[in-house]
Write a protein that holds these residues in place. Structure first.
Motif, PDB file in Angstrom:
ATOM      1  N   ILE A  91       0.837  -1.211   0.000  1.00  9.94           N
ATOM      2  CA  ILE A  91       0.000   0.000   0.000  1.00  9.94           C
ATOM      3  C   ILE A  91       0.867   1.256   0.000  1.00  9.94           C
ATOM      4  CG2 ILE A  91      -1.735   1.304   1.282  1.00  9.94           C
ATOM      5  CD1 ILE A  91      -2.868  -1.180   2.308  1.00  9.94           C
ATOM      6  N   ARG A  92       1.986   1.218   0.740  1.00  8.58           N
ATOM      7  CA  ARG A  92       2.833   2.404   0.792  1.00  8.58           C
ATOM      8  C   ARG A  92       3.354   2.755  -0.604  1.00  8.58           C
ATOM      9  NH1 ARG A  92       7.854   2.656   4.869  1.00  8.58           N
ATOM     10  NH2 ARG A  92       6.615   0.983   5.722  1.00  8.58           N
ATOM     11  N   LYS A  93       3.665   1.706  -1.388  1.00  9.81           N
ATOM     12  CA  LYS A  93       4.193   1.885  -2.743  1.00  9.81           C
ATOM     13  C   LYS A  93       3.086   2.333  -3.702  1.00  9.81           C
ATOM     14  CE  LYS A  93       8.086   1.016  -5.020  1.00  9.81           C
ATOM     15  NZ  LYS A  93       9.353   1.555  -4.556  1.00  9.81           N
ATOM     16  N   ILE A  94       1.936   1.646  -3.659  1.00 12.85           N
ATOM     17  CA  ILE A  94       0.888   1.831  -4.671  1.00 12.85           C
ATOM     18  C   ILE A  94       0.036   3.066  -4.388  1.00 12.85           C
ATOM     19  CG2 ILE A  94      -1.179   0.788  -5.702  1.00 12.85           C
ATOM     20  CD1 ILE A  94       1.374  -0.580  -6.507  1.00 12.85           C
ATOM     21  N   SER A  95      -0.385   3.233  -3.137  1.00 14.19           N
ATOM     22  CA  SER A  95      -1.342   4.303  -2.868  1.00 14.19           C
ATOM     23  C   SER A  95      -1.002   5.055  -1.578  1.00 14.19           C
ATOM     24  CB  SER A  95      -2.752   3.702  -2.778  1.00 14.19           C
ATOM     25  OG  SER A  95      -3.628   4.636  -2.213  1.00 14.19           O
ATOM     26  N   PRO A  96      -0.137   6.077  -1.678  1.00  8.74           N
ATOM     27  CA  PRO A  96       0.222   6.845  -0.477  1.00  8.74           C
ATOM     28  C   PRO A  96      -0.981   7.416   0.278  1.00  8.74           C
ATOM     29  CG  PRO A  96       1.691   7.377  -2.276  1.00  8.74           C
ATOM     30  CD  PRO A  96       0.615   6.508  -2.854  1.00  8.74           C
ATOM     31  N   PRO A  97      -2.051   7.895  -0.393  1.00 13.95           N
ATOM     32  CA  PRO A  97      -3.185   8.415   0.398  1.00 13.95           C
ATOM     33  C   PRO A  97      -3.832   7.342   1.274  1.00 13.95           C
ATOM     34  CG  PRO A  97      -3.415   9.010  -1.920  1.00 13.95           C
ATOM     35  CD  PRO A  97      -2.279   8.083  -1.839  1.00 13.95           C
ATOM     36  N   LEU A  98      -4.002   6.132   0.698  1.00 12.85           N
ATOM     37  CA  LEU A  98      -4.582   5.039   1.470  1.00 12.85           C
ATOM     38  C   LEU A  98      -3.650   4.684   2.629  1.00 12.85           C
ATOM     39  CD1 LEU A  98      -6.983   3.078   1.528  1.00 12.85           C
ATOM     40  CD2 LEU A  98      -5.612   1.456   0.245  1.00 12.85           C
ATOM     41  N   TYR A  99      -2.322   4.738   2.350  1.00 14.08           N
ATOM     42  CA  TYR A  99      -1.367   4.426   3.412  1.00 14.08           C
ATOM     43  C   TYR A  99      -1.466   5.448   4.539  1.00 14.08           C
ATOM     44  CZ  TYR A  99       2.922   3.378   5.858  1.00 14.08           C
ATOM     45  OH  TYR A  99       3.824   3.053   6.830  1.00 14.08           O
ATOM     46  N   GLN A 100      -1.664   6.702   4.153  1.00 14.80           N
ATOM     47  CA  GLN A 100      -1.848   7.751   5.163  1.00 14.80           C
ATOM     48  C   GLN A 100      -3.033   7.443   6.075  1.00 14.80           C
ATOM     49  OE1 GLN A 100      -0.342  10.779   6.004  1.00 14.80           O
ATOM     50  NE2 GLN A 100       1.397   9.923   4.897  1.00 14.80           N
ATOM     51  N   ALA A 101      -4.116   6.939   5.431  1.00 15.39           N
ATOM     52  CA  ALA A 101      -5.346   6.677   6.180  1.00 15.39           C
ATOM     53  C   ALA A 101      -5.215   5.444   7.071  1.00 15.39           C
ATOM     54  CB  ALA A 101      -6.518   6.520   5.223  1.00 15.39           C
ATOM     55  N   LEU A 102      -4.550   4.385   6.561  1.00 15.17           N
ATOM     56  CA  LEU A 102      -4.502   3.116   7.291  1.00 15.17           C
ATOM     57  C   LEU A 102      -3.215   2.935   8.073  1.00 15.17           C
ATOM     58  CD1 LEU A 102      -5.924   0.634   4.629  1.00 15.17           C
ATOM     59  CD2 LEU A 102      -7.143   2.010   6.294  1.00 15.17           C
ATOM     60  N   GLY A 103      -2.187   3.709   7.668  1.00 14.33           N
ATOM     61  CA  GLY A 103      -0.806   3.516   8.141  1.00 14.33           C
ATOM     62  C   GLY A 103      -0.634   2.962   9.531  1.00 14.33           C
ATOM     63  N   ILE A 104      -1.006   3.733  10.557  1.00 17.81           N
ATOM     64  CA  ILE A 104      -0.669   3.301  11.903  1.00 17.81           C
ATOM     65  C   ILE A 104      -1.521   2.120  12.365  1.00 17.81           C
ATOM     66  CG2 ILE A 104       0.282   5.476  12.747  1.00 17.81           C
ATOM     67  CD1 ILE A 104      -2.529   5.985  13.953  1.00 17.81           C
ATOM     68  N   TYR A 105      -2.622   1.845  11.660  1.00 13.07           N
ATOM     69  CA  TYR A 105      -3.481   0.753  12.118  1.00 13.07           C
ATOM     70  C   TYR A 105      -3.028  -0.606  11.614  1.00 13.07           C
ATOM     71  CZ  TYR A 105      -6.313   4.649  13.436  1.00 13.07           C
ATOM     72  OH  TYR A 105      -6.732   5.812  14.010  1.00 13.07           O
TER      73      TYR A 105
END
Lengths: 191, 202
Positions: A91-105
Motif C-alpha cells: 500500500i505504501r508503494k501503490i497508494s500513499p493516500p490510502l497508506y496515510q489513512a490506514l498507516g498506523i493501524y
C-alpha cells in the motif's frame, strides 16, 4: 441464497466482536473517535478479505492434501504476520493516500485475534473458496459496523455522568453488552 | 532485570499487575469461554501451560535471538506450545475441546503470553521468568474463575454442572449470552478499580 445467509450471518448475527468476542483490543482501544474507528474498520476489512483467500489456499492446497493439519496454528500465524507486513509495504508503494489513512493501524492488526480467528473459523466451518471470501469480507464489515457504532456512542458518553471507577474500559464493556443484546435480535433473520 | 523478591514476583500477577483486571490483556478468551466454570478453568490451565513453557524457552535462548526477529521467534515458540495443548485437549478431553471451539488455537494470539515474553522473559533468568509466568497465569485463572462462576450460577443455577440454586431460582438467560459476558466483565472492572482507589487512599 446460501451465500447471502453466510454474508448476513457474518455481518450481523455472528458478529466478530459481539458474538465471537474477537478483536476486543482494537474495539476498545480505537473506538474513541468515529474517524479513526472508520479507518481501523477499513484496514481490518481489507486484511480480513486477503487473509480469508490466503488461509483457504494454504489449508486446502498444502495442509489438507499432505495431512499436515496439526501445523495449522503455526502456519496461519506466520502467514498472517508476514501478510500484514507485505500489505503494508504494498500500500505504501501503490497508494500513499490510502497508506496515510490506514498507516498506523496496519501493524496493530498483526496481533489482532480477529484475523487469526477468521482463518480458524473458516476452516472449522469447512467453507468452500467463494464462501470463505464472502465470510471474510462480511466479517470485516461486521467489525467495521460494530466499531463505528461504538465510537458514536462513546463520543456521546464523554458528556455523560459516568461513575468514576467505570470510566474508560468498564463503561465501554457495558455499552458493548447492550449492543450485543440488540444484535441478538438479528438471529430471527436467519430462521 | 527485575530485583523483586521471589514472593513479590509471584504475587504481583494476582492483583497489582493482574492481566485481566489491571492490564486489560487477554480480554477475548476471558469473555468467550466463561459461560461455564469448566471451560473457563480449561482455558486457564491451557494458557498456564503455554505461558510457562514459552517463558522458560524464551528466557533460556534469549541470547541467541537477534533483536530484529525476536517477535517472530516468540510467536513460533508460542505457536508450538499452543499446538501441543490443542492436540492434548483434542485427544483426552474431546467434549471440552469441542465446547471451546476456535478459542484453544487462539491462545496463540493471547496478548498476555506475547506481552510477558517481550516485557519479562526476554530480559530475566529462566527461574525468575518461571515465577513471573506462574504469577500471571494465577491472576488470569483467578479472573476467569470469578467471571465464569458468576455467569454459570446466575445463568444456569449450577456450579461445575452441579445444581446449587433451589427450584425457586429462574436462570438469567442473558448471562449465558454474549451480552452477559460484556456486562459482567464491565461491572467487575469497575469494582476492581473502586477497590484499588480505596486501598490507594488509605
Amino acid at each position: 441464497m446460501e451465500l447471502v445467509a453466510i454474508f448476513i450471518s457474518a455481518v450481523l448475527v455472528q458478529n466478530f466482536v459481539l458474538f465471537y468476542f474477537l478483536g476486543i483490543c482494537p474495539f476498545l482501544g480505537v473506538s474513541k473517535k468515529i474517524d479513526s474507528a472508520f479507518s481501523m474498520g477499513l484496514a481490518v476489512t481489507f486484511v480480513m478479505s486477503i487473509t480469508a483467500v490466503v488461509s483457504w489456499l494454504i489449508n486446502n492446497l498444502i495442509l489438507i492434501p499432505y495431512s499436515l493439519e496439526y501445523l495449522q496454528i503455526v502456519s496461519f500465524i506466520l502467514v498472517i504476520a508476514s501478510l500484514v507486513q507485505l500489505v503494508e509495504m504494498f500500500i505504501r508503494k501503490i497508494s500513499p493516500p490510502l497508506y496515510q489513512a490506514l498507516g498506523i493501524y496496519l501493524p496493530l492488526i498483526t496481533t489482532n485475534c480477529a484475523i487469526m480467528g477468521l482463518a480458524l473459523i473458516a476452516s472449522l466451518n469447512e467453507y468452500g473458496f467463494v464462501e470463505t471470501v464472502i465470510f471474510g469480507f462480511g466479517s470485516g464489515l461486521g467489525f467495521t459496523l460494530a466499531i463505528i457504532l461504538m465510537a458514536g456512542i462513546r463520543e456521546q458518553l464523554d458528556l455523560a455522568d459516568v461513575p468514576e471507577p467505570l470510566k474508560g474500559a468498564g463503561i465501554a464493556l457495558i455499552v458493548a453488552g447492550i449492543m450485543a443484546l440488540a444484535f441478538n435480535g438479528f438471529i430471527g433473520m436467519l430462521t | 532485570m527485575s530485583t523483586k523478591s521471589i514472593g513479590a514476583e509471584y504475587l504481583k500477577g494476582l492483583w497489582d499487575e493482574n492481566p485481566v483486571f489491571r492490564q486489560l490483556l487477554g480480554m477475548c478468551p476471558t469473555l468467550a469461554v466463561t459461560g461455564t466454570v469448566i471451560t473457563g478453568l480449561a482455558m486457564g490451565l491451557a494458557t498456564t501451560f503455554v505461558l510457562i513453557f514459552s517463558s522458560l524457552v524464551v528466557s533460556s535462548i534469549k541470547k541467541l535471538i537477534p533483536a530484529q526477529v525476536r517477535i517472530a521467534s516468540y510467536i513460533v515458540v508460542i505457536a508450538s506450545f499452543v499446538t501441543i495443548a490443542d492436540q492434548f485437549l483434542k485427544a483426552y478431553f474431546y467434549p471440552i475441546s469441542k465446547a471451546m471451539g476456535p478459542y484453544v488455537p487462539l491462545i496463540v494470539v493471547n496478548c498476555i503470553i506475547l506481552g510477558r515474553q517481550e516485557a519479562f522473559a526476554s530480559k530475566n533468568s529462566a527461574g525468575r521468568s518461571l515465577i513471573d509466568a506462574l504469577g500471571m497465569s494465577s491472576g488470569f485463572i483467578l479472573a476467569l474463575l470469578v467471571l465464569s462462576t458468576i455467569r454459570e450460577i446466575l445463568g444456569a443455577g449450577t456450579f461445575l454442572g452441579y445444581q446449587i440454586m433451589g427450584a425457586w431460582f429462574k436462570p438469567w438467560t442473558i448471562m449465558i449470552l454474549p451480552a452477559g459476558a460484556f456486562l459482567t466483565l464491565g461491572v467487575l472492572l469497575g469494582i476492581a478499580l473502586a477497590i484499588e482507589r480505596k486501598t490507594m487512599r488509605n
